[in-house]
Design a protein around this motif. Structure first.
Motif, PDB file in Angstrom:
ATOM      1  N   ALA A  32       5.910 -27.233 -96.071  1.00 54.31           N
ATOM      2  CA  ALA A  32       6.635 -26.393 -96.693  1.00 54.31           C
ATOM      3  C   ALA A  32       7.402 -26.570 -97.896  1.00 54.31           C
ATOM      4  CB  ALA A  32       7.011 -25.856 -95.246  1.00 54.31           C
ATOM      5  N   ILE A  33       8.149 -27.987 -97.690  1.00 60.05           N
ATOM      6  CA  ILE A  33       8.839 -28.678 -98.925  1.00 60.05           C
ATOM      7  C   ILE A  33       7.885 -28.064 -99.966  1.00 60.05           C
ATOM      8  CG2 ILE A  33      10.058 -29.704 -99.598  1.00 60.05           C
ATOM      9  CD1 ILE A  33      11.607 -30.961 -97.051  1.00 60.05           C
ATOM     10  N   GLY A  34       6.833 -28.593 -99.919  1.00 61.36           N
ATOM     11  CA  GLY A  34       5.529 -29.561-101.201  1.00 61.36           C
ATOM     12  C   GLY A  34       5.316 -27.689-102.085  1.00 61.36           C
ATOM     13  N   MET A  35       4.744 -26.844-100.915  1.00 63.68           N
ATOM     14  CA  MET A  35       4.467 -25.689-101.345  1.00 63.68           C
ATOM     15  C   MET A  35       5.202 -24.620-102.317  1.00 63.68           C
ATOM     16  SD  MET A  35       2.811 -22.842 -99.355  1.00 63.68           S
ATOM     17  CE  MET A  35       4.068 -22.346 -98.483  1.00 63.68           C
ATOM     18  N   ILE A  36       6.947 -25.160-101.403  1.00 67.64           N
ATOM     19  CA  ILE A  36       7.509 -23.627-102.532  1.00 67.64           C
ATOM     20  C   ILE A  36       8.435 -25.379-103.995  1.00 67.64           C
ATOM     21  CG2 ILE A  36      10.690 -23.986-102.177  1.00 67.64           C
ATOM     22  CD1 ILE A  36      10.473 -23.326 -99.215  1.00 67.64           C
ATOM     23  N   MET A  37       8.119 -25.674-104.067  1.00 64.06           N
ATOM     24  CA  MET A  37       8.735 -26.821-104.652  1.00 64.06           C
ATOM     25  C   MET A  37       6.952 -26.450-106.137  1.00 64.06           C
ATOM     26  SD  MET A  37       9.932 -30.500-104.274  1.00 64.06           S
ATOM     27  CE  MET A  37      10.171 -30.834-105.649  1.00 64.06           C
ATOM     28  N   GLU A  38       5.803 -26.411-105.383  1.00 63.73           N
ATOM     29  CA  GLU A  38       4.858 -26.313-106.471  1.00 63.73           C
ATOM     30  C   GLU A  38       4.962 -24.408-106.465  1.00 63.73           C
ATOM     31  OE1 GLU A  38       1.345 -26.022-103.930  1.00 63.73           O
ATOM     32  OE2 GLU A  38       1.619 -28.672-103.680  1.00 63.73           O
ATOM     33  N   TRP A  39       5.474 -23.684-106.202  1.00 63.48           N
ATOM     34  CA  TRP A  39       5.700 -22.387-106.823  1.00 63.48           C
ATOM     35  C   TRP A  39       6.395 -22.576-107.744  1.00 63.48           C
ATOM     36  CZ3 TRP A  39       2.835 -18.343-106.947  1.00 63.48           C
ATOM     37  CH2 TRP A  39       1.845 -18.169-105.954  1.00 63.48           C
TER      38      TRP A  39
END
Length: 245
Positions: free
Chosen positions: A172-179
């Motif tokens: 979830a954190i990775g997805m936020i950081m990607e965006w």
């Protein structure tokens, strides 16, 4: 490989996953390249042209520009205090000199086979037209390997003081950081969904075929390979004998 990407004691009989079933483009291109090499073995137009394929797992060592540098960078930036998952997933990492040794053994075997061409060796002895997994024959828990690298680089953080994040939370954190990085035009962040998933899967192999047919055994241990690789990278970073901060 299961739906989560786990490879548990996989050998050369496992199917090669490509195309729509393979989410990683890089892996597909490697599989396609291997197929071209093996299909070129003993063709009708070139019956004495012999090929083989070496499948190294997790290459590291001197000259490394990907695995060890990124792990050392994590330590230098204080990111080694975070662990994703329970560290119960085994990984194969392979020191580069051992891989070079396997290539030389395969070359010797192909030359020996070429001398008796067009005779084809028995299936249990054949090297040409075959693929071989090559590892250090020392599967290790993913974060244990990372800590081996960090310790060699000077890391003194106690494992008991690490923060352990679940795979789902890290994804979830990775997805936020990607965006966020995409919106800011900064490329890829250090933590992505793919990296979070990768650190939690099993990826280790059976190299019995290489042992039997190539006579392969790793020449350099995992620990010694890490020592050599980290020393080389720190030297290239201008750190010399300094410890990673």
């Amino acid at each position: 490989m299961d739906k989560d990407g786990n490879l548990v004691n996989a050998d050369e009989r496992w199917p090669v996953v490509m195309g729509s079933e393979q989410p990683e483009y890089y892996t597909t291109t490697k599989a396609q390249g291997e197929a071209i090499v093996l299909e070129s073995n003993r063709t009708t137009s070139h019956p004495n042209f012999l090929t083989t394929a070496i499948r190294p797992a997790g290459i590291f060592g001197e000259g490394d520009v990907q695995m060890l540098p990124s792990m050392l960078k994590a330590s230098q930036q204080g990111q080694s205090k975070v662990q994703i998952g329970d560290n119960q997933n085994l990984f194969d990492f392979t020191y580069v000199e051992n891989i070079a040794h396997a290539h030389l053994l395969a070359t010797q075997a192909l030359l020996a086979t070429h001398r008796i061409a067009p005779t084809i060796p028995l299936d249990t002895e054949r090297v040409d037209g075959e693929a071989f997994f090559i590892t250090n024959d020392s599967p290790v828990y993913f974060w244990d390997f990372a800590r081996m690298v960090w310790k060699e680089g000077g890391e003194t953080q106690e494992v008991s003081k690490n923060w352990v994040l679940s795979k789902d939370f890290a994804m979830a954190i990775g997805m936020i950081m990607e965006w966020v990085y995409w919106a800011m035009g900064k490329g890829a962040p250090n933590l992505t969904r793919q990296r979070a998933r990768y650190t939690c899967i099993n990826r280790y192999y059976c190299i019995d075929k290489a042992k039997r047919r190539l006579g392969y055994e790793p020449m350099v241990s995992l620990e010694e390979g890490v020592r050599r690789g980290v020393k080389d990278i720190m030297s290239r970073q201008g750190l010399g004998d300094k410890k990673a901060q």
